[in-house]
Design a protein around this motif. Sequence first.
Motif, PDB file in Angstrom:
ATOM      1  N   ASN A  17      10.234  -3.419   5.518  1.00 52.61           N
ATOM      2  CA  ASN A  17       9.832  -2.669   4.320  1.00 52.61           C
ATOM      3  C   ASN A  17       9.131  -1.366   4.683  1.00 52.61           C
ATOM      4  OD1 ASN A  17      10.340  -4.786   2.089  1.00 52.61           O
ATOM      5  ND2 ASN A  17       9.245  -5.902   3.671  1.00 52.61           N
ATOM      6  N   ILE A  18       9.510  -0.762   5.784  1.00 55.43           N
ATOM      7  CA  ILE A  18       8.774   0.370   6.328  1.00 55.43           C
ATOM      8  C   ILE A  18       8.662   1.550   5.358  1.00 55.43           C
ATOM      9  CG2 ILE A  18      10.729   1.410   7.554  1.00 55.43           C
ATOM     10  CD1 ILE A  18       7.145   1.141   8.885  1.00 55.43           C
ATOM     11  N   VAL A  19       9.737   1.895   4.681  1.00 53.36           N
ATOM     12  CA  VAL A  19       9.702   3.061   3.789  1.00 53.36           C
ATOM     13  C   VAL A  19       8.762   2.816   2.607  1.00 53.36           C
ATOM     14  CG1 VAL A  19      11.073   4.525   2.250  1.00 53.36           C
ATOM     15  CG2 VAL A  19      12.000   3.843   4.470  1.00 53.36           C
ATOM     16  N   SER A  20       8.899   1.673   1.962  1.00 57.61           N
ATOM     17  CA  SER A  20       8.031   1.397   0.809  1.00 57.61           C
ATOM     18  C   SER A  20       6.572   1.232   1.244  1.00 57.61           C
ATOM     19  CB  SER A  20       8.512   0.166   0.041  1.00 57.61           C
ATOM     20  OG  SER A  20       8.566  -0.964   0.869  1.00 57.61           O
ATOM     21  N   LEU A  21       6.330   0.709   2.437  1.00 59.88           N
ATOM     22  CA  LEU A  21       4.954   0.566   2.927  1.00 59.88           C
ATOM     23  C   LEU A  21       4.334   1.926   3.242  1.00 59.88           C
ATOM     24  CD1 LEU A  21       5.228  -2.593   5.202  1.00 59.88           C
ATOM     25  CD2 LEU A  21       4.029  -2.387   3.026  1.00 59.88           C
ATOM     26  N   ASN A  58       8.197 -11.900  -1.291  1.00 53.91           N
ATOM     27  CA  ASN A  58       9.148 -10.947  -0.726  1.00 53.91           C
ATOM     28  C   ASN A  58       9.498  -9.833  -1.714  1.00 53.91           C
ATOM     29  OD1 ASN A  58      10.524 -10.024   1.509  1.00 53.91           O
ATOM     30  ND2 ASN A  58      12.414 -11.071   0.949  1.00 53.91           N
ATOM     31  N   ARG A  59       8.515  -9.438  -2.533  1.00 57.63           N
ATOM     32  CA  ARG A  59       8.708  -8.352  -3.503  1.00 57.63           C
ATOM     33  C   ARG A  59       8.354  -7.022  -2.846  1.00 57.63           C
ATOM     34  NH1 ARG A  59       5.986  -5.094  -7.222  1.00 57.63           N
ATOM     35  NH2 ARG A  59       3.982  -5.895  -6.550  1.00 57.63           N
ATOM     36  N   GLU A  60       9.255  -6.080  -2.949  1.00 58.25           N
ATOM     37  CA  GLU A  60       9.046  -4.780  -2.327  1.00 58.25           C
ATOM     38  C   GLU A  60       7.827  -4.085  -2.941  1.00 58.25           C
ATOM     39  OE1 GLU A  60      11.396  -0.581  -1.554  1.00 58.25           O
ATOM     40  OE2 GLU A  60      12.426  -2.234  -2.531  1.00 58.25           O
ATOM     41  N   PRO A  61       6.933  -3.559  -2.095  1.00 63.57           N
ATOM     42  CA  PRO A  61       5.756  -2.853  -2.608  1.00 63.57           C
ATOM     43  C   PRO A  61       6.145  -1.614  -3.400  1.00 63.57           C
ATOM     44  CG  PRO A  61       5.504  -3.358  -0.281  1.00 63.57           C
ATOM     45  CD  PRO A  61       6.924  -3.666  -0.641  1.00 63.57           C
ATOM     46  N   LYS A  62       5.400  -1.363  -4.475  1.00 61.70           N
ATOM     47  CA  LYS A  62       5.644  -0.197  -5.320  1.00 61.70           C
ATOM     48  C   LYS A  62       4.367   0.630  -5.409  1.00 61.70           C
ATOM     49  CE  LYS A  62       9.002  -2.488  -8.365  1.00 61.70           C
ATOM     50  NZ  LYS A  62       9.474  -3.431  -7.430  1.00 61.70           N
ATOM     51  N   ALA A  63       4.518   1.936  -5.544  1.00 61.32           N
ATOM     52  CA  ALA A  63       3.366   2.838  -5.572  1.00 61.32           C
ATOM     53  C   ALA A  63       2.414   2.516  -6.721  1.00 61.32           C
ATOM     54  CB  ALA A  63       3.838   4.286  -5.667  1.00 61.32           C
ATOM     55  N   GLY A 157      -6.879   4.702  11.950  1.00 63.46           N
ATOM     56  CA  GLY A 157      -7.640   5.753  11.286  1.00 63.46           C
ATOM     57  C   GLY A 157      -7.869   6.979  12.142  1.00 63.46           C
ATOM     58  N   SER A 158      -7.551   6.895  13.420  1.00 65.80           N
ATOM     59  CA  SER A 158      -7.779   8.031  14.314  1.00 65.80           C
ATOM     60  C   SER A 158      -6.702   9.107  14.196  1.00 65.80           C
ATOM     61  CB  SER A 158      -7.899   7.561  15.764  1.00 65.80           C
ATOM     62  OG  SER A 158      -6.682   7.008  16.203  1.00 65.80           O
ATOM     63  N   SER A 159      -5.575   8.758  13.594  1.00 68.60           N
ATOM     64  CA  SER A 159      -4.532   9.762  13.372  1.00 68.60           C
ATOM     65  C   SER A 159      -3.786   9.423  12.079  1.00 68.60           C
ATOM     66  CB  SER A 159      -3.547   9.807  14.545  1.00 68.60           C
ATOM     67  OG  SER A 159      -2.699   8.676  14.533  1.00 68.60           O
ATOM     68  N   PHE A 160      -3.213  10.445  11.487  1.00 61.78           N
ATOM     69  CA  PHE A 160      -2.515  10.263  10.218  1.00 61.78           C
ATOM     70  C   PHE A 160      -1.289   9.367  10.384  1.00 61.78           C
ATOM     71  CE2 PHE A 160       0.551  11.725   6.972  1.00 61.78           C
ATOM     72  CZ  PHE A 160      -0.163  11.339   5.848  1.00 61.78           C
ATOM     73  N   VAL A 161      -0.514   9.611  11.415  1.00 59.20           N
ATOM     74  CA  VAL A 161       0.687   8.812  11.658  1.00 59.20           C
ATOM     75  C   VAL A 161       0.302   7.373  11.985  1.00 59.20           C
ATOM     76  CG1 VAL A 161       2.727   8.541  13.127  1.00 59.20           C
ATOM     77  CG2 VAL A 161       2.039  10.809  12.374  1.00 59.20           C
ATOM     78  N   GLY A 162      -0.740   7.202  12.790  1.00 57.58           N
ATOM     79  CA  GLY A 162      -1.218   5.864  13.112  1.00 57.58           C
ATOM     80  C   GLY A 162      -1.657   5.113  11.873  1.00 57.58           C
ATOM     81  N   PHE A 163      -2.321   5.812  10.965  1.00 56.14           N
ATOM     82  CA  PHE A 163      -2.763   5.201   9.715  1.00 56.14           C
ATOM     83  C   PHE A 163      -1.578   4.704   8.893  1.00 56.14           C
ATOM     84  CE2 PHE A 163      -3.658   5.812   5.155  1.00 56.14           C
ATOM     85  CZ  PHE A 163      -4.639   4.850   4.986  1.00 56.14           C
ATOM     86  N   LEU A 164      -0.531   5.502   8.809  1.00 58.41           N
ATOM     87  CA  LEU A 164       0.639   5.132   8.012  1.00 58.41           C
ATOM     88  C   LEU A 164       1.313   3.856   8.508  1.00 58.41           C
ATOM     89  CD1 LEU A 164       2.412   8.538   7.335  1.00 58.41           C
ATOM     90  CD2 LEU A 164       1.049   7.165   5.752  1.00 58.41           C
ATOM     91  N   PHE A 165       1.266   3.615   9.799  1.00 52.24           N
ATOM     92  CA  PHE A 165       1.937   2.447  10.356  1.00 52.24           C
ATOM     93  C   PHE A 165       0.999   1.265  10.605  1.00 52.24           C
ATOM     94  CE2 PHE A 165       4.781   5.949  11.470  1.00 52.24           C
ATOM     95  CZ  PHE A 165       5.967   5.453  10.957  1.00 52.24           C
ATOM     96  N   LEU A 166      -0.225   1.549  11.027  1.00 50.68           N
ATOM     97  CA  LEU A 166      -1.123   0.451  11.390  1.00 50.68           C
ATOM     98  C   LEU A 166      -1.879  -0.151  10.209  1.00 50.68           C
ATOM     99  CD1 LEU A 166      -2.551   1.548  14.848  1.00 50.68           C
ATOM    100  CD2 LEU A 166      -0.835  -0.179  14.337  1.00 50.68           C
ATOM    101  N   GLN A 167      -2.140   0.621   9.164  1.00 49.56           N
ATOM    102  CA  GLN A 167      -2.851   0.045   8.020  1.00 49.56           C
ATOM    103  C   GLN A 167      -2.033  -1.058   7.332  1.00 49.56           C
ATOM    104  OE1 GLN A 167      -6.133   0.627   7.192  1.00 49.56           O
ATOM    105  NE2 GLN A 167      -5.746  -1.196   5.986  1.00 49.56           N
ATOM    106  N   PRO A 168      -0.750  -0.844   7.052  1.00 50.05           N
ATOM    107  CA  PRO A 168       0.011  -1.955   6.469  1.00 50.05           C
ATOM    108  C   PRO A 168       0.126  -3.146   7.418  1.00 50.05           C
ATOM    109  CG  PRO A 168       1.358   0.037   6.540  1.00 50.05           C
ATOM    110  CD  PRO A 168       0.034   0.373   7.117  1.00 50.05           C
ATOM    111  N   PHE A 169       0.300  -2.869   8.700  1.00 51.99           N
ATOM    112  CA  PHE A 169       0.402  -3.943   9.684  1.00 51.99           C
ATOM    113  C   PHE A 169      -0.897  -4.750   9.733  1.00 51.99           C
ATOM    114  CE2 PHE A 169      -0.094  -5.503  14.082  1.00 51.99           C
ATOM    115  CZ  PHE A 169       0.995  -6.363  14.125  1.00 51.99           C
ATOM    116  N   ALA A 170      -2.033  -4.058   9.784  1.00 51.52           N
ATOM    117  CA  ALA A 170      -3.340  -4.739   9.846  1.00 51.52           C
ATOM    118  C   ALA A 170      -3.579  -5.561   8.584  1.00 51.52           C
ATOM    119  CB  ALA A 170      -4.452  -3.712  10.029  1.00 51.52           C
TER     120      ALA A 170
END
Length: 182
Positions: A17-21, A58-63, A157-170
């Motif tokens: 679900n990478i894009v919706s996350l 398994n519902r896709e996240p929505k904004a 939180g140390s980088s914008f790109v890291g935040f986009l990927f690690l916050q949903p994972f965490a």
Amino acid sequence: MNMKYHIETAWENCINNIVSLIILTLVAAAVSIVSIGILAPVAFAGYTHSLFQLLKHNREPKAQDIFSQLRLFLPLFIFGLVVFIITVIGFTLFVIPGILFTIIMGYTCLYMIPIMVDKQYGLLDAIKKSISMVTSSHLSDHIIVFIIFAALTTIGGSSFVGFLFLQPFATLFLLSVYETIK
């Protein structure tokens, strides 16, 4: 506790679900920034709710899910304000009390938002339940979960790109653990 299972569960849900996350994380960050942090706790509660729906159904996240927990605005705002004031006092007196208070609050309230979102508990009941969960059994497992969650969000939180990927994972990692122990 099977940490490998929780990490794999979080990873699979992130990859599938990478894009919706990413969109959901961007909206949560934008709401937090535009509101100067005032709506950050309630946006995170909505974020948590959306990821719960992904994990459970398994519902896709929505904004728009970011705004699904607005009923929690007042209790989370007051809680955040009190924690902020005590933390500032702790850092003003000496640095160590501020750091200790922050770590203790982070650990004892580890499951507070998931409990409020999942079980519809009030603030005090959610704090009591979270404290009960992290202190009752498998203390070392909860400490490891806290360290992993804190490390992922700090690194993210140390980088914008890291935040986009690690916050949903965490968050998915924390919710996966919560689901097995609740």
